[in-house]
Enzyme design. Structure first.
Site, PDB file in Angstrom:
ATOM      1  N   TYR A   1       0.831  -1.217   0.000  1.00 24.46           N
ATOM      2  CA  TYR A   1       0.000   0.000   0.000  1.00 24.46           C
ATOM      3  C   TYR A   1       0.859   1.258   0.000  1.00 24.46           C
ATOM      4  CZ  TYR A   1      -4.061  -2.848   0.160  1.00 24.46           C
ATOM      5  OH  TYR A   1      -5.023  -3.776  -0.194  1.00 24.46           O
TER       6      TYR A   1
ATOM      7  N   ASN B   1     -12.841   2.524  -5.804  1.00 22.77           N
ATOM      8  CA  ASN B   1     -11.436   2.922  -5.802  1.00 22.77           C
ATOM      9  C   ASN B   1     -11.031   3.526  -4.466  1.00 22.77           C
ATOM     10  OD1 ASN B   1     -11.557   2.133  -8.470  1.00 22.77           O
ATOM     11  ND2 ASN B   1     -11.782   4.212  -9.259  1.00 22.77           N
TER      12      ASN B   1
ATOM     13  N   ASP C   1      -8.403   5.614  -4.395  1.00 26.90           N
ATOM     14  CA  ASP C   1      -7.658   6.848  -4.695  1.00 26.90           C
ATOM     15  C   ASP C   1      -8.560   8.065  -4.438  1.00 26.90           C
ATOM     16  OD1 ASP C   1      -8.276   5.910  -8.056  1.00 26.90           O
ATOM     17  OD2 ASP C   1      -9.127   7.707  -7.164  1.00 26.90           O
TER      18      ASP C   1
ATOM     19  N   HIS D   1     -14.820   0.971  -0.600  1.00 27.68           N
ATOM     20  CA  HIS D   1     -13.679   0.107  -0.265  1.00 27.68           C
ATOM     21  C   HIS D   1     -12.595   0.851   0.495  1.00 27.68           C
ATOM     22  CE1 HIS D   1     -14.720  -2.882  -3.738  1.00 27.68           C
ATOM     23  NE2 HIS D   1     -15.528  -3.003  -2.706  1.00 27.68           N
TER      24      HIS D   1
ATOM     25  N   GLY E   1     -15.819   1.863 -15.722  1.00 29.31           N
ATOM     26  CA  GLY E   1     -14.477   1.329 -15.476  1.00 29.31           C
ATOM     27  C   GLY E   1     -14.416   0.245 -14.427  1.00 29.31           C
TER      28      GLY E   1
ATOM     29  N   SER F   1     -14.932  -4.123 -13.825  1.00 25.71           N
ATOM     30  CA  SER F   1     -15.082  -5.432 -14.490  1.00 25.71           C
ATOM     31  C   SER F   1     -16.313  -6.179 -13.998  1.00 25.71           C
ATOM     32  CB  SER F   1     -13.833  -6.285 -14.228  1.00 25.71           C
ATOM     33  OG  SER F   1     -13.693  -6.518 -12.817  1.00 25.71           O
TER      34      SER F   1
ATOM     35  N   ASN G   1     -17.281   1.465 -20.332  1.00 23.96           N
ATOM     36  CA  ASN G   1     -16.110   0.644 -20.023  1.00 23.96           C
ATOM     37  C   ASN G   1     -15.223   0.531 -21.261  1.00 23.96           C
ATOM     38  OD1 ASN G   1     -15.230  -0.702 -17.571  1.00 23.96           O
ATOM     39  ND2 ASN G   1     -15.221  -2.580 -18.782  1.00 23.96           N
TER      40      ASN G   1
HETATM   41  C1  BV8 Z   1     -17.483  -9.053   1.589  1.00 23.76           C
HETATM   42  C2  BV8 Z   1      -9.700  -2.513  -1.796  1.00 23.76           C
HETATM   43  C3  BV8 Z   1     -18.971  -9.689   3.360  1.00 23.76           C
HETATM   44  C4  BV8 Z   1      -8.300  -2.821  -1.492  1.00 23.76           C
HETATM   45  C5  BV8 Z   1     -10.886  -4.355  -2.899  1.00 23.76           C
HETATM   46  C6  BV8 Z   1     -21.113 -12.242  -2.962  1.00 23.76           C
HETATM   47  C7  BV8 Z   1     -21.547 -11.253  -2.049  1.00 23.76           C
HETATM   48  C8  BV8 Z   1     -20.639 -10.640  -1.201  1.00 23.76           C
HETATM   49  C9  BV8 Z   1     -19.296 -11.007  -1.218  1.00 23.76           C
HETATM   50  C10 BV8 Z   1     -18.853 -11.985  -2.110  1.00 23.76           C
HETATM   51  C11 BV8 Z   1     -19.761 -12.600  -2.984  1.00 23.76           C
HETATM   52  N1  BV8 Z   1     -19.069 -13.491  -3.738  1.00 23.76           N
HETATM   53  C12 BV8 Z   1     -17.754 -13.454  -3.389  1.00 23.76           C
HETATM   54  C13 BV8 Z   1     -17.585 -12.570  -2.379  1.00 23.76           C
HETATM   55  C14 BV8 Z   1     -16.316 -12.302  -1.706  1.00 23.76           C
HETATM   56  C15 BV8 Z   1     -15.531 -11.142  -2.317  1.00 23.76           C
HETATM   57  C16 BV8 Z   1     -15.553 -11.132  -3.820  1.00 23.76           C
HETATM   58  O1  BV8 Z   1     -16.360 -10.452  -4.437  1.00 23.76           O
HETATM   59  N2  BV8 Z   1     -14.632 -11.856  -4.426  1.00 23.76           N
HETATM   60  C17 BV8 Z   1     -14.546 -11.874  -5.876  1.00 23.76           C
HETATM   61  C18 BV8 Z   1     -13.071 -11.901  -6.294  1.00 23.76           C
HETATM   62  C19 BV8 Z   1     -15.329 -13.076  -6.386  1.00 23.76           C
HETATM   63  N3  BV8 Z   1     -16.031  -9.875  -1.812  1.00 23.76           N
HETATM   64  C20 BV8 Z   1     -15.566  -9.407  -0.639  1.00 23.76           C
HETATM   65  O2  BV8 Z   1     -14.762  -9.994   0.039  1.00 23.76           O
HETATM   66  C21 BV8 Z   1     -16.121  -8.074  -0.189  1.00 23.76           C
HETATM   67  N4  BV8 Z   1     -16.600  -8.153   1.173  1.00 23.76           N
HETATM   68  O3  BV8 Z   1     -17.873  -9.948   0.899  1.00 23.76           O
HETATM   69  O4  BV8 Z   1     -17.918  -8.875   2.914  1.00 23.76           O
HETATM   70  C22 BV8 Z   1     -20.266  -9.283   2.747  1.00 23.76           C
HETATM   71  C23 BV8 Z   1     -21.199 -10.241   2.402  1.00 23.76           C
HETATM   72  C24 BV8 Z   1     -22.415  -9.877   1.836  1.00 23.76           C
HETATM   73  C25 BV8 Z   1     -22.679  -8.542   1.589  1.00 23.76           C
HETATM   74  C26 BV8 Z   1     -21.754  -7.597   1.929  1.00 23.76           C
HETATM   75  C27 BV8 Z   1     -20.533  -7.948   2.484  1.00 23.76           C
HETATM   76  C28 BV8 Z   1     -15.042  -6.993  -0.144  1.00 23.76           C
HETATM   77  C29 BV8 Z   1     -14.531  -6.710  -1.524  1.00 23.76           C
HETATM   78  C30 BV8 Z   1     -13.574  -5.511  -1.462  1.00 23.76           C
HETATM   79  C31 BV8 Z   1     -12.157  -5.968  -1.586  1.00 23.76           C
HETATM   80  N5  BV8 Z   1     -11.279  -4.813  -1.749  1.00 23.76           N
HETATM   81  N6  BV8 Z   1     -10.138  -3.262  -2.974  1.00 23.76           N
HETATM   82  C32 BV8 Z   1      -7.377  -2.474  -2.617  1.00 23.76           C
HETATM   83  O5  BV8 Z   1      -7.746  -1.705  -3.550  1.00 23.76           O
HETATM   84  O6  BV8 Z   1      -6.256  -2.986  -2.559  1.00 23.76           O
HETATM   85  S1  BV8 Z   1     -11.405  -5.135  -4.325  1.00 23.76           S
HETATM   86  C33 BV8 Z   1     -10.578  -4.768  -5.794  1.00 23.76           C
HETATM   87  O7  BV8 Z   1     -11.457  -5.136  -6.870  1.00 23.76           O
HETATM   88  C34 BV8 Z   1     -10.341  -3.349  -6.131  1.00 23.76           C
HETATM   89  O8  BV8 Z   1     -10.147  -2.528  -5.097  1.00 23.76           O
HETATM   90  C35 BV8 Z   1     -11.541  -2.880  -6.919  1.00 23.76           C
HETATM   91  O9  BV8 Z   1     -12.224  -1.953  -6.158  1.00 23.76           O
HETATM   92  C36 BV8 Z   1     -12.361  -4.098  -7.026  1.00 23.76           C
HETATM   93  C37 BV8 Z   1     -13.117  -4.221  -8.312  1.00 23.76           C
HETATM   94  O10 BV8 Z   1     -12.214  -4.160  -9.385  1.00 23.76           O
HETATM   95  P1  BV8 Z   1     -12.467  -3.096 -10.558  1.00 23.76           P
HETATM   96  O11 BV8 Z   1     -12.486  -1.744  -9.942  1.00 23.76           O
HETATM   97  O12 BV8 Z   1     -13.652  -3.496 -11.331  1.00 23.76           O
HETATM   98  O13 BV8 Z   1     -11.124  -3.216 -11.381  1.00 23.76           O
HETATM   99  P2  BV8 Z   1     -10.772  -4.325 -12.481  1.00 23.76           P
HETATM  100  O14 BV8 Z   1      -9.319  -4.231 -12.752  1.00 23.76           O
HETATM  101  O15 BV8 Z   1     -11.357  -5.645 -12.076  1.00 23.76           O
HETATM  102  O16 BV8 Z   1     -11.576  -3.842 -13.788  1.00 23.76           O
HETATM  103  C38 BV8 Z   1     -11.215  -2.618 -14.410  1.00 23.76           C
HETATM  104  C39 BV8 Z   1     -12.166  -2.409 -15.569  1.00 23.76           C
HETATM  105  O17 BV8 Z   1     -11.872  -1.153 -16.170  1.00 23.76           O
HETATM  106  C40 BV8 Z   1     -12.044  -3.465 -16.672  1.00 23.76           C
HETATM  107  O18 BV8 Z   1     -13.327  -3.920 -17.034  1.00 23.76           O
HETATM  108  C41 BV8 Z   1     -11.390  -2.685 -17.855  1.00 23.76           C
HETATM  109  O19 BV8 Z   1     -11.885  -3.120 -19.097  1.00 23.76           O
HETATM  110  C42 BV8 Z   1     -11.834  -1.283 -17.565  1.00 23.76           C
HETATM  111  N7  BV8 Z   1     -10.918  -0.247 -18.074  1.00 23.76           N
HETATM  112  C43 BV8 Z   1      -9.563  -0.300 -18.145  1.00 23.76           C
HETATM  113  N8  BV8 Z   1      -9.100   0.860 -18.663  1.00 23.76           N
HETATM  114  C44 BV8 Z   1     -10.175   1.653 -18.898  1.00 23.76           C
HETATM  115  C45 BV8 Z   1     -11.339   0.947 -18.522  1.00 23.76           C
HETATM  116  N9  BV8 Z   1     -12.575   1.454 -18.666  1.00 23.76           N
HETATM  117  C46 BV8 Z   1     -12.677   2.707 -19.184  1.00 23.76           C
HETATM  118  N10 BV8 Z   1     -11.605   3.446 -19.564  1.00 23.76           N
HETATM  119  C47 BV8 Z   1     -10.352   2.958 -19.434  1.00 23.76           C
HETATM  120  N11 BV8 Z   1      -9.302   3.717 -19.834  1.00 23.76           N
END
Ligand code: BV8
Length: 233
Positions: A52, A91, A93, A108, A175, A177, A201
Site C-alpha cells: 500500500y 477505488n 484513490d 472500499h 471502469g 469489471s 467501459n
Molecule cells: C465481503 C480494496 C462480506 C483494497 C478491494 C457475494 C456477495 C458478497 C461477497 C462476495 C460474494 N461473492 C464473493 C464474495 C467475496 C468477495 C468477492 O467479491 N470476491 C470476488 C473476487 C469473487 N467480496 C468481498 O470480500 C467483499 N466483502 O464480501 O464482505 C459481505 C457479504 C455480503 C454482503 C456484503 C458484504 C469486499 C470486496 C472488497 C475488496 N477490496 N479493494 C485495494 O484496492 O487494494 S477489491 C478490488 O477489486 C479493487 O479494489 C476494486 O475496487 C475491485 C473491483 O475491481 P475493478 O475496480 O472493477 O477493477 P478491475 O481491474 O477488475 O476492472 C477494471 C475495468 O476497467 C475493466 O473492465 C477494464 O476493461 C476497464 N478499463 C480499463 N481501462 C479503462 C477501462 N474502462 C474505461 N476506460 C479505461 N481507460
C-alpha cells in the site's frame, strides 16, 4: 434526475494507476490473498504495508483525468437542475475529489487514510505507514493499517448505498469489471428498482449482458460525451 454512479479502477487507468484484472494488472503481479485480506495483514504486516505504500506513492504522483472531471461536472450540472449524483467508488484513490466531485462514497475505503485497529481512529496518511507508527489518537504502536476494505471485510456504508440506489432513476457503471461483490450486484438491484442501466467501459464487463445501454472505449473519451447527453436532458 438522480443518477447512481459506480466507478472502478478503469476510471483511474488513464491517470496512470493500474487496474486489477486487465492484462498486466495489479493482481497479475501481486497475490490479493497475500496482500488484501485481514489474514494476510496479520501474517505479514510488513509486506502489506509495502504494497500500500507503493500504491500511495504512485497516487501522489497521479492526476485526475477527463473522466473524473466529467463526473464532477455531472454532479454540479444535475444539482443545478434540482437533481443529484450518488458517486459510489470502489477505488481507494482520491482522484474524484481532486477533480472536484464533492460527495464521494468510498465503499472500499481510502488509501490516503490510516485506521487504528485498536481504537478505530482514522487519520490522513500521505506518507509511508509501518508497524512502528503510533496511532495519533491512542498512541499505541503496531496498530495502524491502511483504511481500505479487504476481501472478506464488509464494505463501508452498505445501507447508505442501497438507499441511494433505490432513490435513483439511472444506474451508470464506469471502469469496472463487475467481478467483485457486493458492488458487482448493484446493477441487478438497479434493474429490480426499474431504472435504466448504462455501462461505460473499455470493453464488455463480466455482467455486460445486464445493462440496457453500453458505451465502450477509454472513459476519458466516452464519459464526457455521455455526461453532455444527460445534462442536455
Ligand atoms: C465481503 C480494496 C462480506 C483494497 C478491494 C457475494 C456477495 C458478497 C461477497 C462476495 C460474494 N461473492 C464473493 C464474495 C467475496 C468477495 C468477492 O467479491 N470476491 C470476488 C473476487 C469473487 N467480496 C468481498 O470480500 C467483499 N466483502 O464480501 O464482505 C459481505 C457479504 C455480503 C454482503 C456484503 C458484504 C469486499 C470486496 C472488497 C475488496 N477490496 N479493494 C485495494 O484496492 O487494494 S477489491 C478490488 O477489486 C479493487 O479494489 C476494486 O475496487 C475491485 C473491483 O475491481 P475493478 O475496480 O472493477 O477493477 P478491475 O481491474 O477488475 O476492472 C477494471 C475495468 O476497467 C475493466 O473492465 C477494464 O476493461 C476497464 N478499463 C480499463 N481501462 C479503462 C477501462 N474502462 C474505461 N476506460 C479505461 N481507460
Amino acid at each position: 434526475m438522480h443518477v447512481f454512479v459506480l466507478t472502478g479502477a478503469g476510471i483511474s487507468a488513464e491517470s496512470g494507476l493500474g487496474t486489477f484484472r486487465d492484462k498486466g494488472g495489479i493482481w497479475s503481479k501481486f497475490d490479493p490473498m497475500k496482500l488484501a485480506t485481514p489474514e494476510a495483514f496479520a501474517a505479514n504486516p510488513l509486506a502489506v504495508h509495502d504494497f500500500y505504500n507503493l500504491r500511495r506513492r504512485n497516487l501522489l504522483g497521479a492526476a485526475p483525468n477527463a473522466a473524473h472531471h466529467a463526473l464532477a461536472r455531472l454532479e454540479k450540472g444535475l444539482a443545478d437542475q434540482g437533481g443529484g449524483v450518488f458517486l459510489c467508488t470502489q477505488n481507494i484513490d482520491d482522484l474524484h475529489e481532486r477533480a472536484g466531485s464533492r460527495h464521494v462514497h468510498h465503499m472500499h475505503g481510502e488509501l490516503l487514510k490510516s485506521l487504528c485497529s485498536r481504537c478505530g481512529a482514522r487519520a490522513r496518511c500521505e506518507t509511508e505507514l509501518s508497524i512502528l507508527d503510533a496511532c495519533p489518537s491512542c498512541g499505541r504502536d503496531n496498530s495502524l493499517r491502511p483504511d481500505v476494505v479487504w476481501f472478506g471485510e464488509m464494505p463501508y456504508g452498505m445501507e447508505e448505498i442501497e438507499a441511494a440506489l433505490e432513490a435513483s432513476e439511472m444506474f451508470v457503471a464506469v471502469g469496472t469489471s463487475g467481478s467483485v461483490y457486493p458492488a458487482a450486484g448493484y446493477v441487478e438491484l438497479a434493474r429490480s428498482f426499474g431504472m435504466e442501466t448504462c455501462e461505460i467501459n473499455l470493453e464488455p464487463s463480466d455482467n455486460a449482458y445486464v445493462f440496457d445501454r453500453k458505451f465502450y472505449g477509454p472513459a476519458s473519451e466516452t464519459l464526457p460525451v455521455f455526461v453532455d447527453e444527460i445534462l442536455k436532458g
